[in-house]
Scaffold this active site. Sequence first.
Site, PDB file in Angstrom:
ATOM      1  N   GLU A 438       0.853  -1.197   0.000  1.00 17.85           N
ATOM      2  CA  GLU A 438       0.000   0.000   0.000  1.00 17.85           C
ATOM      3  C   GLU A 438       0.884   1.240   0.000  1.00 17.85           C
ATOM      4  OE1 GLU A 438      -1.874   0.502   3.751  1.00 17.85           O
ATOM      5  OE2 GLU A 438      -2.789   2.426   3.238  1.00 17.85           O
ATOM      6  N   ASP A 511      -0.570  -0.745   5.758  1.00 20.19           N
ATOM      7  CA  ASP A 511      -0.308  -0.068   7.030  1.00 20.19           C
ATOM      8  C   ASP A 511      -1.133  -0.700   8.150  1.00 20.19           C
ATOM      9  OD1 ASP A 511       0.029   3.254   5.562  1.00 20.19           O
ATOM     10  OD2 ASP A 511       1.426   1.580   5.828  1.00 20.19           O
ATOM     11  N   ASP A 513      -3.124   0.535  10.084  1.00 26.01           N
ATOM     12  CA  ASP A 513      -4.205   1.425  10.534  1.00 26.01           C
ATOM     13  C   ASP A 513      -5.496   1.047   9.802  1.00 26.01           C
ATOM     14  OD1 ASP A 513      -3.107   4.173   8.372  1.00 26.01           O
ATOM     15  OD2 ASP A 513      -3.911   2.175   7.960  1.00 26.01           O
ATOM     16  N   ASP A 515      -7.156   2.422   7.352  1.00 32.56           N
ATOM     17  CA  ASP A 515      -7.076   2.411   5.876  1.00 32.56           C
ATOM     18  C   ASP A 515      -6.369   1.147   5.384  1.00 32.56           C
ATOM     19  OD1 ASP A 515      -6.713   6.003   5.542  1.00 32.56           O
ATOM     20  OD2 ASP A 515      -8.467   4.667   5.466  1.00 32.56           O
TER      21      ASP A 515
END
Length: 647
Positions: A438, A511, A513, A515
């Site tokens: 990503e 990541d 997180d 997203d």
Amino acid sequence: MYNSNLKKTTMAEMKTGHENYGAENIQVLEGLEPVRKRPWMYIGSTDERGLHHLVWEIVDNSIDEAMAGYCDEITVTLHKDGACSVEDNGRGIPVEKHSKTGVSTLETILTVLHAGWKFGWGGYKVSGGLHGVGASVVNALSTKLEAWVHRDGKIYHQVFNMWVSEGEIQVVGKTKKTGTIIKFYPDATIFKITTDFDYKTIKNRMRQQAYLTKGIKLTLNDERKNENYNFYFEGGIKSYVNFLNKNESTIGKVFYAEKEKNDILVEVSLQYNKDYSDNIISFVNNIHTPEGWTHMTGFRTALTRTINKYARDKAILKEKDQNLTNEDVIEGIVVVLSIKVIDPQFEGQTKAKLGTNEARGAVDSVFSEKFMEFLEENPASAKSICEKVNLAAKARLAARAARDTVIRKGALEGMTLPGKLADCSSKDPANSEIYIVEGDSAGWSAKQGRDREHQAILPLRGKILNTEQARIDKIFASEQIKNLIIAMGTSIGETFDITKLRYHRIVIMTDADVDGAHIRTLLLTFFFRYMKDIIKGWYLYIAQPPLYKLTKGKNSWYVYNEEQKEKIIAENDIIWDNIQRYKGLGEMNPEQLWETTMDPEQRKMYKVGIEDSQRADEMFKILMGGEVAPRRKFIQSRAKSVKNLDV
Ligand code: 28F
């Protein structure tokens, strides 16, 4: 294996038969020994799945009594002491002694292999279970098993310790009821991984059996957690179709038909929804046959032929139009097909594929006759179904055109790999892996830090298309998805070819997180819907980048989850220089990314697999599908368990 306290018996006594109690026990021991030596041959495995086969075996014997029409209540209880008991209100297993063996039917069923209770035809009494290996397998794999039979106004009780009967069957009371209760304690020396029954697993299976045996009340009592659940579906598989469509917006009415043909009872229910994937489940004698086979072939050909015939008769399909294909007519379809066959020939190593040829003909003729009637009698439903399948046909043709253009440009054939792909130099898939990363900055770090010989990098910019809600022609229109397909080398849909896979390890690296989790889920959705064999072949992984970096002086520790962080902080009572939480992969430089997440010697990765395809299919529909209500319900029901929500 032998019970030391058993009197050793001479061969002479063994030969003469049952007068010596020991001799009988020796025979039982010998009879059940193969089960204890190779349990996986009888219950598939000795992990959690095998443990639950013990439950299915006993429950299926009660279901058989229900299918025979003598039982309408079955209760499963999970006890605090680790035992599982199953009770039915059937006739009760016969307890009279056999004239020739001198042993009761009850004891025979519980101590003689394959004495599973099968009996003749008439009212579709067929044996379910793990193909009727019988309750004796459960006895052999339990340290203790107790049976109670309510019959002829008496309560009979017999106890088996290490699968040998403790003594003669006893009358322990009077009763006005009839039925059978089996309580067993799984043997932890066989089920080394776990002997803990899983409430949800049993609940899902009981729901399924209740759908398949309409009018039966199934109850699950979990005394360990003081929870219980009742299932009762008057509508049978019709209710099952409604349940499978609960998260969908449906098209047309529910279809249902039940009819016997050539000694095969065919029961089928279906309803279309606006989705693009199909959900067709089939059962033979209440046994799930995920690999389908003859009964499914009969259904598919009948469905395609019937819809084509109806669409042409009503001039919905014009002369010039091509015929609708099977792929077109199953888009968005939910089907439950349940057939009862006297002595089914199961094939495949999991015995989950029906080989009986008569089944194909019976399903084809019953379904095409009844479904054509349904279309004629429900013109509004028929019209919306034909519109749906016509759209599917047009999308397929558009997708083929789109794919052809892409293939014509030689792209899908891998001639021109996507520019963003930093390929590895090895051309041997078994020694090649690709990181789908990503973000460009992480992509850059990965490209710098990787092992160029064996590691390729495909950076993805932002979110990719949600393929759960997109039709095949949109898939080919998406640049990111197309790059993925080309990089994999396998193509998708009917031209998918797993042997063309260019990497034998595909690692999703996003990541840590929200997203990142979303992008990971979008990628998993794509692989599950359009490259399922990549998951089934265990080629797909999820990278585990570090969450924190703890530094003290020139030493630093990488930590991969909250628990580890707490543990290290607790164990080292020191003042840390800094504790860095990694928000994104981009915060790591190439060496850090390599040593924490990409170095095969040090990295940790999750392997992605499909344990329960039905469940996975349902979860992707809920999480990624077009209907918002089920997703909201899913999130609300789990909101309290979310710890650090970083919105
Ligand atoms: C908790 C598990 O196993 N229930 C069962 C019956 C009833 C009969 C039966 C079973 C051997 C070969 C017939 C009674 N009366 N629950 C159960 N309920 N087995 S297992 O017969 C087994 C015989 O065929 C039964 C008259 N006929 C059959």
